[in-house]
Motif scaffolding. Structure first.
Motif, PDB file in Angstrom:
ATOM      1  N   ARG A   1      35.727  59.476  93.395  1.00  0.00           N
ATOM      2  CA  ARG A   1      35.440  59.151  91.999  1.00  0.00           C
ATOM      3  C   ARG A   1      35.344  57.639  91.831  1.00  0.00           C
ATOM      4  N   ARG A   2      34.551  57.235  90.856  1.00  0.00           N
ATOM      5  CA  ARG A   2      34.304  55.802  90.709  1.00  0.00           C
ATOM      6  C   ARG A   2      35.521  55.076  90.156  1.00  0.00           C
ATOM      7  N   ARG A   3      35.749  53.902  90.693  1.00  0.00           N
ATOM      8  CA  ARG A   3      36.889  53.091  90.280  1.00  0.00           C
ATOM      9  C   ARG A   3      36.613  52.387  88.964  1.00  0.00           C
ATOM     10  N   GLU A   4      35.336  52.257  88.567  1.00  0.00           N
ATOM     11  CA  GLU A   4      35.047  51.597  87.295  1.00  0.00           C
ATOM     12  C   GLU A   4      35.233  52.532  86.102  1.00  0.00           C
ATOM     13  N   ASP A   5      35.387  53.843  86.387  1.00  0.00           N
ATOM     14  CA  ASP A   5      35.320  54.803  85.288  1.00  0.00           C
ATOM     15  C   ASP A   5      36.517  54.852  84.336  1.00  0.00           C
ATOM     16  N   PRO A   6      37.766  54.695  84.808  1.00  0.00           N
ATOM     17  CA  PRO A   6      38.869  54.813  83.844  1.00  0.00           C
ATOM     18  C   PRO A   6      38.685  53.945  82.600  1.00  0.00           C
ATOM     19  N   ARG A   7      38.228  52.717  82.762  1.00  0.00           N
ATOM     20  CA  ARG A   7      38.066  51.874  81.570  1.00  0.00           C
ATOM     21  C   ARG A   7      36.895  52.346  80.708  1.00  0.00           C
TER      22      ARG A   7
ATOM     23  N   GLN B   1      29.047  49.770  92.502  1.00  0.00           N
ATOM     24  CA  GLN B   1      29.446  49.007  93.699  1.00  0.00           C
ATOM     25  C   GLN B   1      30.923  48.632  93.712  1.00  0.00           C
ATOM     26  N   GLU B   2      31.610  48.690  92.572  1.00  0.00           N
ATOM     27  CA  GLU B   2      33.062  48.468  92.616  1.00  0.00           C
ATOM     28  C   GLU B   2      33.709  49.549  93.482  1.00  0.00           C
ATOM     29  N   THR B   3      33.054  50.676  93.561  1.00  0.00           N
ATOM     30  CA  THR B   3      33.553  51.783  94.376  1.00  0.00           C
ATOM     31  C   THR B   3      32.975  51.740  95.794  1.00  0.00           C
ATOM     32  N   THR B   4      31.658  51.679  95.898  1.00  0.00           N
ATOM     33  CA  THR B   4      31.054  51.791  97.236  1.00  0.00           C
ATOM     34  C   THR B   4      31.413  50.595  98.116  1.00  0.00           C
ATOM     35  N   PHE B   5      31.482  49.394  97.523  1.00  0.00           N
ATOM     36  CA  PHE B   5      31.846  48.233  98.330  1.00  0.00           C
ATOM     37  C   PHE B   5      33.306  48.342  98.789  1.00  0.00           C
ATOM     38  N   ALA B   6      34.158  48.868  97.901  1.00  0.00           N
ATOM     39  CA  ALA B   6      35.557  49.066  98.287  1.00  0.00           C
ATOM     40  C   ALA B   6      35.663  50.121  99.387  1.00  0.00           C
ATOM     41  N   GLN B   7      34.797  51.130  99.343  1.00  0.00           N
ATOM     42  CA  GLN B   7      34.808  52.143 100.412  1.00  0.00           C
ATOM     43  C   GLN B   7      34.517  51.497 101.765  1.00  0.00           C
ATOM     44  N   ILE B   8      33.521  50.613 101.775  1.00  0.00           N
ATOM     45  CA  ILE B   8      33.143  49.969 103.038  1.00  0.00           C
ATOM     46  C   ILE B   8      34.298  49.103 103.555  1.00  0.00           C
ATOM     47  N   VAL B   9      34.870  48.300 102.656  1.00  0.00           N
ATOM     48  CA  VAL B   9      35.950  47.395 103.070  1.00  0.00           C
ATOM     49  C   VAL B   9      37.185  48.190 103.513  1.00  0.00           C
ATOM     50  N   ALA B  10      37.481  49.265 102.789  1.00  0.00           N
ATOM     51  CA  ALA B  10      38.662  50.068 103.122  1.00  0.00           C
ATOM     52  C   ALA B  10      38.575  50.577 104.553  1.00  0.00           C
ATOM     53  N   ASP B  11      37.422  51.063 104.927  1.00  0.00           N
ATOM     54  CA  ASP B  11      37.256  51.570 106.288  1.00  0.00           C
ATOM     55  C   ASP B  11      37.341  50.462 107.324  1.00  0.00           C
ATOM     56  N   GLU B  12      36.589  49.403 107.077  1.00  0.00           N
ATOM     57  CA  GLU B  12      36.437  48.374 108.110  1.00  0.00           C
ATOM     58  C   GLU B  12      37.698  47.545 108.293  1.00  0.00           C
ATOM     59  N   LEU B  13      38.427  47.301 107.177  1.00  0.00           N
ATOM     60  CA  LEU B  13      39.616  46.461 107.274  1.00  0.00           C
ATOM     61  C   LEU B  13      40.901  47.279 107.229  1.00  0.00           C
ATOM     62  N   GLY B  14      40.755  48.609 107.188  1.00  0.00           N
ATOM     63  CA  GLY B  14      41.917  49.484 107.324  1.00  0.00           C
ATOM     64  C   GLY B  14      42.936  49.340 106.204  1.00  0.00           C
TER      65      GLY B  14
END
Lengths: 782, 191
Positions: free
Chosen positions: A12-18, A500-513
């Motif tokens: 789910r998107r991280r921008e959505d709660p607000r 992209q607040e979500t998809t970019f975080a997905q990429i970073v989460a994987d790559e930087l653990g």
């Protein structure tokens, strides 16, 4: 390589709660003490001389702080600069485009004066007290009439033609001479309005002590806007801060530098008060850029077996009254994509850009490519119809083969990767194409008119290599590992719904653990974020995401050095595995990225010569565009009694390479299809002969309701690209590009029994009903 | 003139011009900026709020007309700590992109389910015809309202946004569509 868990997940998107709780901050939600409100006085004429402007009654209003006219800005305050147009055309005519009209107005809605008052209501009251006298001049709205001669939109040019661009490749004359069949058609791609639900919105403030101008604007390009404000206002760029907070949809229309943004900024400097301007929807229809508006005259040459051999094309593009940021560039993209996904080598083309007394056209979702896809996909169907071949077979015969990629087209683009046939076959399978054709024949026998429309599109996006762009085409990303382990990502793109607040975080989460909740993605503020080019042309992830990947690489390389020093190991023997740093082949000893970040912050245990801190800023210069593609299949039924179109079903099989978050990608496709389908069936901006806008509100201009669009069935195939390190292509515009011809082809296919070859959009019931009536002569429609 | 009204359960007194629209009273006097303005012809529905529990376009109501009545805005529908099932469903179904129409859309959908707790997809589409969205093509909005209806009928508890974001399993391929699905739909439509 990582890419194990988050990337590819439907989180789910991280921008959505607000957004779902009403706690987001759009421009109109920005509250600043002492704010005053602007209203614009706008031209009611399509073309007129301004003979006098009397502001005395407005200025006498006790609620009013200031009134400024074009004269005030241009003479008293020396704001003479013209609004920018980004292009690389040597012969382009660029008449001045002042921020407030000086002595002549050339389009309904052109701003003539600004009134600033203590509330939005009093500002609008006072705007009505500004008495402007006009002397109406002859207007020209029809693009072909305008191209042929006077009246001129800009008298001093002595022509309405802004530019002419010829192009030729191969030997089209020979191919036409040798053709078995030539199909000729004039196709009007009508003018449409982008209609983001949030209209243009801005609030400017000026800190006189710091000499700092801050502009909040609903924009897709905060940095480019800052640069252009610096030029137009004559301010140092480092004294301007542009902020795109939450932005309520853009669709290309907020990829611009608008007169109002400049005027409101300038007025805030004069008054040293925050000045807010939120346009009404009616103003938005008049003064926000429009899209499309081309006449495409084409001739296509084919062999009896359906092989396409050549294309002749004249694109007559309506520029509107002035150039906005990318106005003349848009139709040149149409020419570049005239090939579609077909391999013919012979093309003769000409693009003519023409001024008229209408609002400027510019980038609207797809921006030049939908027009190309529309005419080539219609042309393929017309060839099939003429030769009594199945449109599927004609497509298959002419596809660029999977083995031919990278493929350089006659128009000079190099398509990166593609597998058009696999995607089409997948769509045909899901739709049960053969079954549909049988069903169609059975229904026709009952007097019911089912139409099946295909569109096999390819588009150019991920804008783009700087050398091929009107301005910079790269983008940027910064990653900072903060001392306590949270991770800040600053992206140069400016998402406004793309996630992209979500998809970019997905990429970073994987790559930087790191857990995704530890990552914050910041965008849209020029004082926080390094220069970035923005969000448009389906470039956010294809270019901005690629820059992010480069920043990840730099962070990992430094973290490896830090860990290796700690372990007294050779950095060459240390690696990232599953997001953690470890000695190769020894998972017993690991270090996390935040741990490496903390060591980098403390600074006392670093290898000699290594700077403290763990952060990186990288920029990605794309070596090429990317070329997503797909097959859309639309099924409609046209009611013979009323001409009403019912979209029975809609299927899209798209290929945009690897997906970061399939749920978000699908959302982009859904919205894109709705917009493209709506152009085919409903939408049309209409001006009368005097330049009056007849579709100036949401009562007169049809954007679709939920009931007017069908369920969209989606599928996809994955053909990665090597253009960027993520292997992804853009998906923001593909739905719009693919859908319009699929719908139009379906409607026209339904009407084939009536001898219909082509009907121009929007395919409204009255047009279809008329085409279905018995005709005294040959039954083909216009 | 002075008016008394209840906004999100709270008794409120406002001093308003007679011509002030309810949406501006909510946004500018009460700082409830979750209610948006998207047009000037009562067409878009971005400004939808509940007036005595019934959805209205607050750009078409004068603030004085709300005197003595109860107004519920998106801020009163649910909070980050306690999301309304409709908010939860819009989030889970990706029923929003830019978010601008979303608050009005959610309020309308809450009203729709009050009138019809178990609507068909066609009824959902018809029920939301007063709200325009330019981003989603409505596909996932319909999906969200359907899911919210199911959740509300089964009485699912409210969640907080601080509950760990549910991570669906990696899904490279969307659920298989199956052969012949379009033909099947066609036959269903025409049955």
């Amino acid at each position: 390589m990582a890419f194990t868990t988050m990337v590819g997940a439907r989180i789910r998107r991280r921008e959505d709660p607000r957004l779902i709780t009403g706690r987001a901050t759009y421009v109109d939600d920005v509250r600043q003490v002492g704010t005053v409100y602007a209203a614009f006085v706008r031209s009611p004429y399509g073309h007129a001389k301004i003979t006098s402007v009397d502001t005395s009654a407005a200025k006498a209003d006790p609620h009013v702080l200031a009134v400024y006219t074009g004269e005030d800005l241009h003479h008293a305050h020396n704001l003479k600069a013209s609004l920018p147009v980004a292009h690389k055309m040597p012969d382009l005519k660029t008449p001045p485009h002042y921020v407030l009209a000086l002595d002549e107005v050339r389009v309904v809605g052109e701003a003539v004066a600004i009134v600033v008052a203590d509330s939005p209501y009093t500002a609008r009251d006072a705007a009505e007290k500004v008495a402007v006298e006009y002397e109406e001049l002859p207007a020209v709205v029809d693009v072909e009439k305008a191209a042929a001669g006077p009246p001129y939109v800009h008298e001093s040019l002595g022509t309405n033609v802004a530019f002419t661009m010829p192009f030729s490749a191969g030997d089209p004359d020979k191919a036409f001479a040798e053709a078995d069949v030539v199909v000729k058609q004039r196709i009007v791609n009508q003018r449409v309005a982008p209609v983001p639900i949030e209209p243009r919105s801005m609030v400017a403030s000026y800190d006189a002590g710091m000499q700092q101008l801050t502009l909040y604007s609903a924009t897709q390009i905060p940095h480019l806007l800052r640069t252009q404000l610096a030029i137009v206002l004559g301010l140092p760029e480092n004294k301007i801060r542009a902020i795109a907070p939450e932005v309520g949809g853009g669709f290309g229309a907020k990829l611009n530098v608008y007169a109002e943004e400049v005027v409101v900024s300038w007025v805030a400097m004069q008054l040293e008060r925050p000045v807010k301007y939120i346009e009404t929807r009616s103003e938005c229809f008049q003064a926000m850029i429009h899209g499309r508006d081309q006449i495409d005259d084409l001739e296509i040459a084919a062999k009896d077996d359906g092989t396409i051999t050549a294309l002749r094309l004249k694109i007559t593009a309506n520029m509107g009254a002035y150039h906005q940021l990318l106005t003349p560039v848009i139709p040149t993209l149409t020419m570049l994509m005239a090939h579609g996904c077909y391999k013919f080598e012979n093309i003769a083309a000409e693009v003519v850009g023409v001024f008229t007394n209408t609002m400027s056209t510019d980038a609207y979702r797809g921006a030049g490519r939908p027009e190309a896809t529309f005419f080539i996909e219609r042309a393929i169907d017309m060839v099939a119809q003429r030769l009594k071949l199945d449109p599927v077979d004609v497509r298959r015969k002419n596809f660029i083969a999977k083995s031919a990629f990278p493929h350089t087209t006659a128009t000079g683009l190099t398509y990166d990767s593609g597998d058009y046939e696999t995607t089409m076959d997948k769509a045909l399978g899901i739709a049960d194409y053969a079954g549909l054709r049988k069903q169609q024949a059975a229904l026709r026998a009952q007097g019911r008119y089912l139409g099946i429309g295909l569109s096999t599109y390819v588009e150019v996006c991920g804008m783009g290599p700087s050398a091929a762009m009107p301005a910079a085409g790269w983008d940027s990303a910064t990653i900072r590992i903060e001392p306590t382990g949270s991770i800040t990502v600053l992206t140069g793109v400016s998402p406004h719904g793309q996630g992209q607040e979500t998809t970019f975080a997905q990429i970073v989460a994987d790559e930087l653990g790191v857990p995704i909740d530890h990552i914050s993605v910041i965008h849209g503020d020029t004082d926080k974020v390094q220069y970035g080019v923005g969000t448009f042309g389906s470039r956010g992830t294809a270019v901005g995401g690629a820059a992010l990947k480069l920043a990840i690489d730099t962070i990992q390389a430094k973290a490896i050095k830090i860990a290796a020093h700690q372990w007294e190991a050779n950095p060459d023997d240390v690696e990232y595995r599953d997001g953690k740093i470890q000695v190769k082949g020894d998972p017993s000893k690991t270090m996390t990225t935040p741990e490496a970040g903390f060591l980098a912050f403390m600074g006392d245990k670093l290898p000699p010569g290594l700077e403290p801190g763990l952060d990186a800023t990288r920029r990605f210069e794309p070596p090429n565009f990317v070329f997503p593609f797909g097959t859309h299949i639309c099924v409609v039924e046209v009611d013979a009694q009323s001409g009403q179109v019912e979209v029975v079903s809609y299927l899209a099989v798209d290929d945009c390479g690897r997906l970061i978050n399939p749920m978000i990608a699908e959302g982009q496709v859904h919205g894109g299809i709705a917009q493209g389908l709506s152009q085919a069936l409903f939408e049309e901006v209409v001006y009368d002969d005097r330049g009056q806008l007849l579709t100036g509100t949401l009562m007169d201009y049809a954007i679709p309701h939920a009931e007017q669009v069908p369920h969209f069935e989606l599928g996809h195939t994955v053909t990665p690209t090597t253009v960027n390190p993520l292997g992804i292509k853009g998906i923001g515009e593909a739905g719009t590009i693919g859908s319009t011809p699929a719908v139009a082809n379906a409607v026209i296919d339904a009407l084939a029994p009536f001898g219909v070859v082509h009907i121009d959009m929007p395919l409204k019931p009255e047009k279809l009903w008329a085409a279905m009536q018995p005709k005294p002569t040959n039954g083909s429609a216009r | 003139m002075q008016i008394d009204l209840t906004v999100n359960g709270k008794q409120t007194m406002l001093d308003v011009e007679p011509r002030l629209l309810l949406v501006h009273a909510l946004r500018d006097s009460l700082n409830l900026t979750g209610t948006h303005v998207g047009c000037d012809t009562s067409s878009c529905g971005a400004c939808t709020v509940l007036l005595d529990g019934v959805s209205v376009k607050s750009c078409t109501v004068f603030a004085v007309q709300a005197a003595g009545h109860e107004v519920t805005t998106i801020e009163g529908i649910g909070t980050a700590a306690e999301l309304h099932p409709m908010q939860e469903a819009f989030w889970s179904a990706h029923g929003l992109q830019c978010g601008y129409c979303t608050t009005g859309m959610i309020v309308s959908a809450v009203d729709l389910l009050k009138r019809n707790p178990d609507p068909t997809d066609d009824q959902i589409r018809a029920g939301l015809e007063g709200n325009l969205c330019r981003c989603t093509g409505y596909e996932n909005i319909v999906k969200a309202v359907r899911a919210a209806g199911a959740a509300m009928r089964s009485g699912t508890a409210r969640h907080s946004v601080n509950d760990l974001m549910p991570v669906h399993p990696p899904d490279v391929e969307p659920p298989p569509s199956g052969e012949g699905i379009i033909l099947q739909q066609l036959q269903e439509t025409k049955a």
